[in-house]
Design an enzyme around this catalytic site. Structure first.
Site, short mmCIF file in Angstrom:
data_model
loop_
_atom_site.label_atom_id
_atom_site.label_comp_id
_atom_site.label_asym_id
_atom_site.label_seq_id
_atom_site.Cartn_x
_atom_site.Cartn_y
_atom_site.Cartn_z
N GLU A 277 0.83 -1.22 0.00
CA GLU A 277 0.00 0.00 0.00
C GLU A 277 0.86 1.26 0.00
O GLU A 277 0.44 2.30 -0.47
CB GLU A 277 -0.94 0.02 1.21
CG GLU A 277 -2.34 -0.42 0.86
CD GLU A 277 -3.38 -0.20 1.95
OE1 GLU A 277 -3.04 0.29 3.04
OE2 GLU A 277 -4.54 -0.53 1.70
N HIS A 298 7.40 -26.84 -1.54
CA HIS A 298 6.68 -27.89 -2.26
C HIS A 298 5.58 -27.30 -3.14
O HIS A 298 4.71 -28.01 -3.62
CB HIS A 298 6.10 -28.89 -1.26
CG HIS A 298 7.17 -29.59 -0.48
ND1 HIS A 298 7.59 -30.87 -0.74
CD2 HIS A 298 7.94 -29.15 0.55
CE1 HIS A 298 8.57 -31.20 0.10
NE2 HIS A 298 8.80 -30.16 0.90
N LYS A 413 -13.74 0.72 -4.31
CA LYS A 413 -14.82 1.12 -3.41
C LYS A 413 -15.90 1.85 -4.19
O LYS A 413 -17.09 1.58 -4.03
CB LYS A 413 -14.28 2.00 -2.29
CG LYS A 413 -13.46 1.27 -1.25
CD LYS A 413 -13.11 2.19 -0.11
CE LYS A 413 -12.10 1.58 0.81
NZ LYS A 413 -11.53 2.52 1.77
O1 PA5 Z 1 -3.21 1.30 5.95
C1 PA5 Z 1 -4.32 1.81 5.79
O2 PA5 Z 1 -4.51 3.02 5.92
C2 PA5 Z 1 -5.51 0.95 5.42
O3 PA5 Z 1 -5.14 -0.38 5.23
C3 PA5 Z 1 -6.57 1.01 6.53
O4 PA5 Z 1 -6.00 0.59 7.73
C4 PA5 Z 1 -7.79 0.14 6.18
O5 PA5 Z 1 -8.32 0.50 4.95
C5 PA5 Z 1 -8.85 0.30 7.26
O6 PA5 Z 1 -9.25 1.63 7.40
P1 PA5 Z 1 -10.08 2.14 8.65
O7 PA5 Z 1 -9.25 1.99 9.85
O8 PA5 Z 1 -10.40 3.56 8.33
O9 PA5 Z 1 -11.32 1.28 8.73
#
Ligand code: PA5
Length: 423
Positions: A277, A298, A413
């Site tokens: 990310e 494996h 989304k």
């Molecule tokens: O690293 C990040 O920002 C994302 O992976 C969020 O943690 C994830 O989308 C969850 O978001 P939230 O805590 O707003 O529900």
């Protein structure tokens, strides 16, 4: 506590050639002057974390001790991976104490139904975690498990059985928690989800599950000290970051995070999210992948040894794992395994690692980076996490991208919301 070994990495450039770029990026991280500078609160967090909230977490975990059988941790991405990774690394896959079940990270109807069936008749506590307070996977599970708790234990008991971790001032979850009277903990404004395991996001579920969070924070502080120099030769986190960039330039476009222990597979999942990310944007970044050896030798082993030369491996090795087993002698030796009688299983695993390292690097031409961690304690966990945070921030800045946003995640989304009929 953590040792980086680049002797199998086959780098074709000198790390120190990157010093100017690293010094500039180091300033961006420490002086909050780079891209995404609103989200570098994690850099100083080991020194300036909220001690009052920390004490409140400890107090709550002591108060609730023995009062529940199951802890439901409801969150997704950065709101659950760190806690789950820590729990499995430190306490193993089948630990004593309350059962911890992670929900809110999937739309899988079968999973949600199975958890509902599994917790029937048990005393349940739920920690819902969402910084935004609006994440759909988390919101769906939260509503279902909130209703379950209210129905089974009553609205009044739900007030102590449900704990919310969210933004300090805003969001749907914040408003709901205020209204329902739940105890609340904070996701700080300047720390993004995947950098949040040292905040209440990770600390509360871990404390409730019996992990030593004081030791974990001590580990993060030690790592802060170890990785605060801007000089590459003094800073292993920066060495790792630069090595990744060199391997990227050499044409290795995927980094495979390899563990040799099944209780570390969630560390790999946490690591994949952190780097995936943070780094995968603007058409750049290494594809983070993972494998657990020898299990995956494996399955993926064949590709790594002889397939396309697109990946390098980063071995995450814990030098001292507890609970060893001595392989027994068998008088009849029908399975022909007596040649290992009297040997520790950890030694067999170590030999598998050494043999594979030699096969992959010498014959397979796959560069390997080795990250050795002393043990699987909470302190070592805290140390290792901070090492990867620092390396990831540096890696992204060297690439010229913002490590702290995730604009690409919004695309699915939008399309999904349209299909779901959300306004
Ligand atoms: O690293 C990040 O920002 C994302 O992976 C969020 O943690 C994830 O989308 C969850 O978001 P939230 O805590 O707003 O529900």
């Amino acid at each position: 506590m953590l040792k980086l070994d680049l002797s199998y990495a086959k780098l074709n450039e000198n790390l120190n050639d990157y010093q100017d770029k690293v010094s500039e990026a180091h300033k961006w991280l420490h002086e909050k002057t780079g891209q995404g500078n609103d989200f570098v609160g994690w850099v100083e967090w080991p020194n300036n974390y909220d001690k009052e909230e920390f004490d409140r977490i400890i107090a709550l975990s002591e108060k609730l001790q023995g009062k529940f059988d199951v802890l439901l941790v409801c969150g997704i991405g950065g709101s659950y991976l760190g806690a789950r990774a820590a729990l499995e690394m430190v306490k193993g896959l089948y630990p004593e104490g309350p059962e911890v079940i992670f929900v809110g990270n999937t739309f899988s109807n079968t999973y949600i139904s199975q958890v509902l069936r599994h917790i029937e008749g048990k005393s349940v506590v739920l920690n819902v975690i969402s910084k935004s307070g609006t994440t759909t996977e988390t919101s769906i599970s939260f509503r279902i498990f909130k209703q379950y708790i209210e129905e089974k234990f009553g609205k009044e008991e739900a007030k102590w059985r449900i704990i919310a971790t969210t933004d300090k001032n805003r969001g749907t979850l914040k408003e709901l928690a205020d209204k329902e009277g739940y105890e609340e903990f904070v996701v700080p404004d300047d720390i993004g989800g995947r950098y949040s395991v040292f905040t209440a996001v990770g600390l509360l579920p871990l404390a409730l599950a019996g992990v030593d969070i004081k030791a974990m924070m001590e580990g993060s502080k030690l790592a802060y000290e170890a990785y605060k120099s801007e000089k590459i030769e003094e800073n292993d986190a920066y060495k790792y970051a630069v090595a990744r960039r060199i391997l990227d330039n050499m044409g290795y476009k995927s980094e495979m995070f390899v563990t040799y222990n099944l209780q570390l597979t969630m560390i790999a999942e946490w690591w994949k999210q952190l780097f995936g990310e943070s780094e995968g944007k603007d058409g750049l970044g290494l594809l983070p992948s993972s494998a657990c050896f020898s299990t995956d030798l494996h399955s993926l082993g064949q590709f790594i040894q002889q397939g396309q030369k697109v990946l390098f491996e980063t071995l995450f090795l814990i030098d001292n794992m507890p609970e060893d087993i001595i392989f027994p002698e068998d008088a009849e030796n029908l399975d022909n395994m007596n040649y290992l009688a009297g040997k520790k299983i950890s030694w067999v695993n170590e030999m598998a690692m050494q043999g594979t390292l030699s096969a992959h690097t010498e014959e397979g031409g796959v560069p390997n980076i080795l990250v050795h961690l002393e043990d699987n304690s909470a302190k070592a966990f805290g140390y290792m996490i901070y090492f990867f945070f620092k390396a990831c921030g540096m890696s992204c800045y060297l690439l010229g991208i913002n490590p702290f946003n995730q604009p690409g995640v919004e695309v699915y989304k939008k399309k999904m919301f349209k299909l779901l009929g959300k306004n």
